[in-house]
Design a protein around this motif. Structure first.
Motif, PDB file in Angstrom:
ATOM      1  N   ALA A  64       1.820  17.295  44.730  1.00  0.00           N
ATOM      2  CA  ALA A  64       0.756  17.790  45.171  1.00  0.00           C
ATOM      3  C   ALA A  64      -0.427  16.856  44.706  1.00  0.00           C
ATOM      4  CB  ALA A  64      -0.495  18.409  43.652  1.00  0.00           C
ATOM      5  N   ASP A  65      -1.796  17.026  45.933  1.00  0.00           N
ATOM      6  CA  ASP A  65      -2.244  16.136  46.285  1.00  0.00           C
ATOM      7  C   ASP A  65      -3.627  15.657  45.042  1.00  0.00           C
ATOM      8  OD1 ASP A  65      -1.592  14.840  48.193  1.00  0.00           O
ATOM      9  OD2 ASP A  65      -2.914  16.674  50.019  1.00  0.00           O
ATOM     10  N   VAL A  66      -3.900  16.844  44.546  1.00  0.00           N
ATOM     11  CA  VAL A  66      -4.882  17.099  43.201  1.00  0.00           C
ATOM     12  C   VAL A  66      -4.063  17.902  42.158  1.00  0.00           C
ATOM     13  CG1 VAL A  66      -6.858  17.599  42.320  1.00  0.00           C
ATOM     14  CG2 VAL A  66      -6.829  16.325  44.493  1.00  0.00           C
ATOM     15  N   THR A  67      -3.789  17.839  41.153  1.00  0.00           N
ATOM     16  CA  THR A  67      -3.714  18.806  40.158  1.00  0.00           C
ATOM     17  C   THR A  67      -4.597  19.513  39.544  1.00  0.00           C
ATOM     18  OG1 THR A  67      -1.655  18.037  40.143  1.00  0.00           O
ATOM     19  CG2 THR A  67      -1.595  19.693  38.391  1.00  0.00           C
ATOM     20  N   TYR A  68      -4.966  20.623  39.188  1.00  0.00           N
ATOM     21  CA  TYR A  68      -5.731  20.568  37.699  1.00  0.00           C
ATOM     22  C   TYR A  68      -5.127  21.769  36.780  1.00  0.00           C
ATOM     23  CZ  TYR A  68      -9.718  19.563  40.641  1.00  0.00           C
ATOM     24  OH  TYR A  68     -10.819  18.431  41.387  1.00  0.00           O
ATOM     25  N   TYR A  69      -5.698  20.912  35.771  1.00  0.00           N
ATOM     26  CA  TYR A  69      -4.743  22.021  34.596  1.00  0.00           C
ATOM     27  C   TYR A  69      -5.788  23.339  34.424  1.00  0.00           C
ATOM     28  CZ  TYR A  69      -0.778  18.915  35.051  1.00  0.00           C
ATOM     29  OH  TYR A  69      -0.254  18.190  35.769  1.00  0.00           O
ATOM     30  N   ILE A  70      -5.424  24.553  33.945  1.00  0.00           N
ATOM     31  CA  ILE A  70      -6.058  25.542  33.754  1.00  0.00           C
ATOM     32  C   ILE A  70      -5.647  25.441  32.257  1.00  0.00           C
ATOM     33  CG2 ILE A  70      -7.508  27.601  34.081  1.00  0.00           C
ATOM     34  CD1 ILE A  70      -7.933  25.575  36.196  1.00  0.00           C
ATOM     35  N   CYS A  71      -7.219  25.560  31.288  1.00  0.00           N
ATOM     36  CA  CYS A  71      -7.138  25.799  29.496  1.00  0.00           C
ATOM     37  C   CYS A  71      -7.516  26.793  29.281  1.00  0.00           C
ATOM     38  CB  CYS A  71      -6.932  24.609  29.491  1.00  0.00           C
ATOM     39  SG  CYS A  71      -6.172  22.861  29.531  1.00  0.00           S
ATOM     40  N   CYS A  72      -6.646  26.562  28.520  1.00  0.00           N
ATOM     41  CA  CYS A  72      -8.116  29.186  27.875  1.00  0.00           C
ATOM     42  C   CYS A  72      -8.698  28.308  25.982  1.00  0.00           C
ATOM     43  CB  CYS A  72      -6.938  30.173  27.779  1.00  0.00           C
ATOM     44  SG  CYS A  72      -7.802  31.344  26.921  1.00  0.00           S
ATOM     45  N   SER A  73     -10.160  28.011  26.678  1.00  0.00           N
ATOM     46  CA  SER A  73     -10.038  27.749  24.621  1.00  0.00           C
ATOM     47  C   SER A  73      -9.898  28.240  23.701  1.00  0.00           C
ATOM     48  CB  SER A  73     -11.787  27.521  25.435  1.00  0.00           C
ATOM     49  OG  SER A  73     -12.059  27.240  24.024  1.00  0.00           O
ATOM     50  N   GLY A  74      -9.083  27.576  22.638  1.00  0.00           N
ATOM     51  CA  GLY A  74      -8.638  28.271  21.984  1.00  0.00           C
ATOM     52  C   GLY A  74      -7.508  29.048  21.836  1.00  0.00           C
ATOM     53  N   LYS A  75      -6.904  28.857  23.045  1.00  0.00           N
ATOM     54  CA  LYS A  75      -4.823  29.552  23.410  1.00  0.00           C
ATOM     55  C   LYS A  75      -4.268  28.372  23.634  1.00  0.00           C
ATOM     56  CE  LYS A  75      -7.174  34.653  23.024  1.00  0.00           C
ATOM     57  NZ  LYS A  75      -6.413  35.504  24.274  1.00  0.00           N
ATOM     58  N   THR A  76      -4.562  27.667  24.975  1.00  0.00           N
ATOM     59  CA  THR A  76      -3.777  26.957  25.256  1.00  0.00           C
ATOM     60  C   THR A  76      -3.232  25.519  23.450  1.00  0.00           C
ATOM     61  OG1 THR A  76      -4.685  26.822  26.894  1.00  0.00           O
ATOM     62  CG2 THR A  76      -3.299  24.574  26.683  1.00  0.00           C
ATOM     63  N   PRO A  77      -2.166  25.320  23.455  1.00  0.00           N
ATOM     64  CA  PRO A  77      -1.271  24.466  23.234  1.00  0.00           C
ATOM     65  C   PRO A  77      -2.201  23.539  22.975  1.00  0.00           C
ATOM     66  CG  PRO A  77      -0.111  26.094  23.415  1.00  0.00           C
ATOM     67  CD  PRO A  77      -0.594  26.618  25.013  1.00  0.00           C
ATOM     68  N   LYS A  78      -2.302  22.304  21.305  1.00  0.00           N
ATOM     69  CA  LYS A  78      -2.395  21.433  21.710  1.00  0.00           C
ATOM     70  C   LYS A  78      -1.260  20.641  22.144  1.00  0.00           C
ATOM     71  CE  LYS A  78      -6.434  21.689  18.160  1.00  0.00           C
ATOM     72  NZ  LYS A  78      -6.533  21.230  16.872  1.00  0.00           N
ATOM     73  N   GLY A  97      -7.530  17.010  37.186  1.00  0.00           N
ATOM     74  CA  GLY A  97      -8.589  17.273  36.325  1.00  0.00           C
ATOM     75  C   GLY A  97      -8.042  18.597  34.866  1.00  0.00           C
ATOM     76  N   ILE A  98      -9.211  18.714  34.269  1.00  0.00           N
ATOM     77  CA  ILE A  98      -8.626  19.867  33.424  1.00  0.00           C
ATOM     78  C   ILE A  98     -10.150  20.420  33.625  1.00  0.00           C
ATOM     79  CG2 ILE A  98      -8.637  20.365  30.705  1.00  0.00           C
ATOM     80  CD1 ILE A  98      -6.870  17.955  30.185  1.00  0.00           C
ATOM     81  N   VAL A  99      -9.804  22.143  33.479  1.00  0.00           N
ATOM     82  CA  VAL A  99     -10.607  23.111  33.773  1.00  0.00           C
ATOM     83  C   VAL A  99     -10.748  23.525  32.303  1.00  0.00           C
ATOM     84  CG1 VAL A  99     -11.651  25.212  34.569  1.00  0.00           C
ATOM     85  CG2 VAL A  99     -10.972  23.452  36.400  1.00  0.00           C
ATOM     86  N   ILE A 100     -11.504  24.239  31.793  1.00  0.00           N
ATOM     87  CA  ILE A 100     -11.951  24.705  30.712  1.00  0.00           C
ATOM     88  C   ILE A 100     -12.425  26.247  30.638  1.00  0.00           C
ATOM     89  CG2 ILE A 100     -11.865  25.152  27.490  1.00  0.00           C
ATOM     90  CD1 ILE A 100     -12.235  22.203  27.744  1.00  0.00           C
ATOM     91  N   ASN A 101     -11.501  27.245  30.312  1.00  0.00           N
ATOM     92  CA  ASN A 101     -12.311  28.624  30.279  1.00  0.00           C
ATOM     93  C   ASN A 101     -12.303  29.702  29.207  1.00  0.00           C
ATOM     94  OD1 ASN A 101     -10.201  29.504  30.484  1.00  0.00           O
ATOM     95  ND2 ASN A 101      -9.211  30.213  32.203  1.00  0.00           N
ATOM     96  N   HIS A 102     -12.826  30.840  29.346  1.00  0.00           N
ATOM     97  CA  HIS A 102     -13.472  31.485  27.925  1.00  0.00           C
ATOM     98  C   HIS A 102     -13.635  30.168  27.150  1.00  0.00           C
ATOM     99  CE1 HIS A 102      -9.847  33.727  29.808  1.00  0.00           C
ATOM    100  NE2 HIS A 102     -11.241  34.538  29.762  1.00  0.00           N
ATOM    101  N   LEU A 103     -14.628  29.526  27.627  1.00  0.00           N
ATOM    102  CA  LEU A 103     -15.437  28.298  26.302  1.00  0.00           C
ATOM    103  C   LEU A 103     -16.700  29.791  25.517  1.00  0.00           C
ATOM    104  CD1 LEU A 103     -15.066  26.055  25.054  1.00  0.00           C
ATOM    105  CD2 LEU A 103     -16.998  25.322  26.947  1.00  0.00           C
ATOM    106  N   HIS A 104     -16.682  29.593  24.641  1.00  0.00           N
ATOM    107  CA  HIS A 104     -17.167  30.532  23.907  1.00  0.00           C
ATOM    108  C   HIS A 104     -18.753  29.251  23.244  1.00  0.00           C
ATOM    109  CE1 HIS A 104     -16.344  33.868  24.806  1.00  0.00           C
ATOM    110  NE2 HIS A 104     -14.549  33.991  24.741  1.00  0.00           N
ATOM    111  N   THR A 105     -19.602  29.098  23.478  1.00  0.00           N
ATOM    112  CA  THR A 105     -20.678  28.506  22.666  1.00  0.00           C
ATOM    113  C   THR A 105     -22.081  29.050  21.856  1.00  0.00           C
ATOM    114  OG1 THR A 105     -22.436  27.903  24.453  1.00  0.00           O
ATOM    115  CG2 THR A 105     -20.762  26.510  24.023  1.00  0.00           C
ATOM    116  N   THR A 106     -22.248  29.248  20.833  1.00  0.00           N
ATOM    117  CA  THR A 106     -22.913  29.543  20.010  1.00  0.00           C
ATOM    118  C   THR A 106     -24.078  28.835  19.422  1.00  0.00           C
ATOM    119  OG1 THR A 106     -21.861  28.254  18.235  1.00  0.00           O
ATOM    120  CG2 THR A 106     -20.917  30.929  18.580  1.00  0.00           C
TER     121      THR A 106
END
Length: 106
Positions: A64-78, A97-106
């Motif tokens: 890969a020339d570029v790798t993006y890791y998709i992490c689910c907020s609150g679900k991807t293991p540390k 890079g890291i992309v965080i999805n399902h991020l909930h802000t209050t």
């Protein structure tokens, strides 16, 4: 190769491989050959791989020339993030890079 009629995308699916462990399938040298051919034929090649720490580590080195890791907020293991840090320290990630999805802000 599946030609999408709805967009400008072509899709190459893995197909069925009976009784072959995904890590063994990915570790074959033929994947490098296929990637070289695809890179010559297309502007962008996107690989959707299994979660880090399962089978995708085989893909990281040199494909890969570029790798993006998709992490689910609150679900991807540390431990997955720890693994990413290890790969970075080992200089195995050319550009990432890291992309965080399902991020909930209050």
């Amino acid at each position: 190769l599946v030609k999408s009629t709805a967009s400008q995308f072509d899709i190459l699916v893995a197909g069925e491989s009976l009784n072959i462990h995904p890590a063994n399938l990915l570790a074959r040298g033929s994947l490098e050959i296929v990637m070289d051919i695809l890179k010559q034929s297309f502007d962008f090649v996107v690989l959707d791989t299994p979660a880090i720490g399962k089978y995708s580590d085989v893909l990281i080195d040199g494909l890969a020339d570029v790798t993006y890791y998709i992490c689910c907020s609150g679900k991807t293991p540390k431990t997955s993030i720890v693994r990413l840090n290890q790969l970075e320290e080992e200089n195995r990630l050319v550009s990432s890079g890291i992309v965080i999805n399902h991020l909930h802000t209050t």
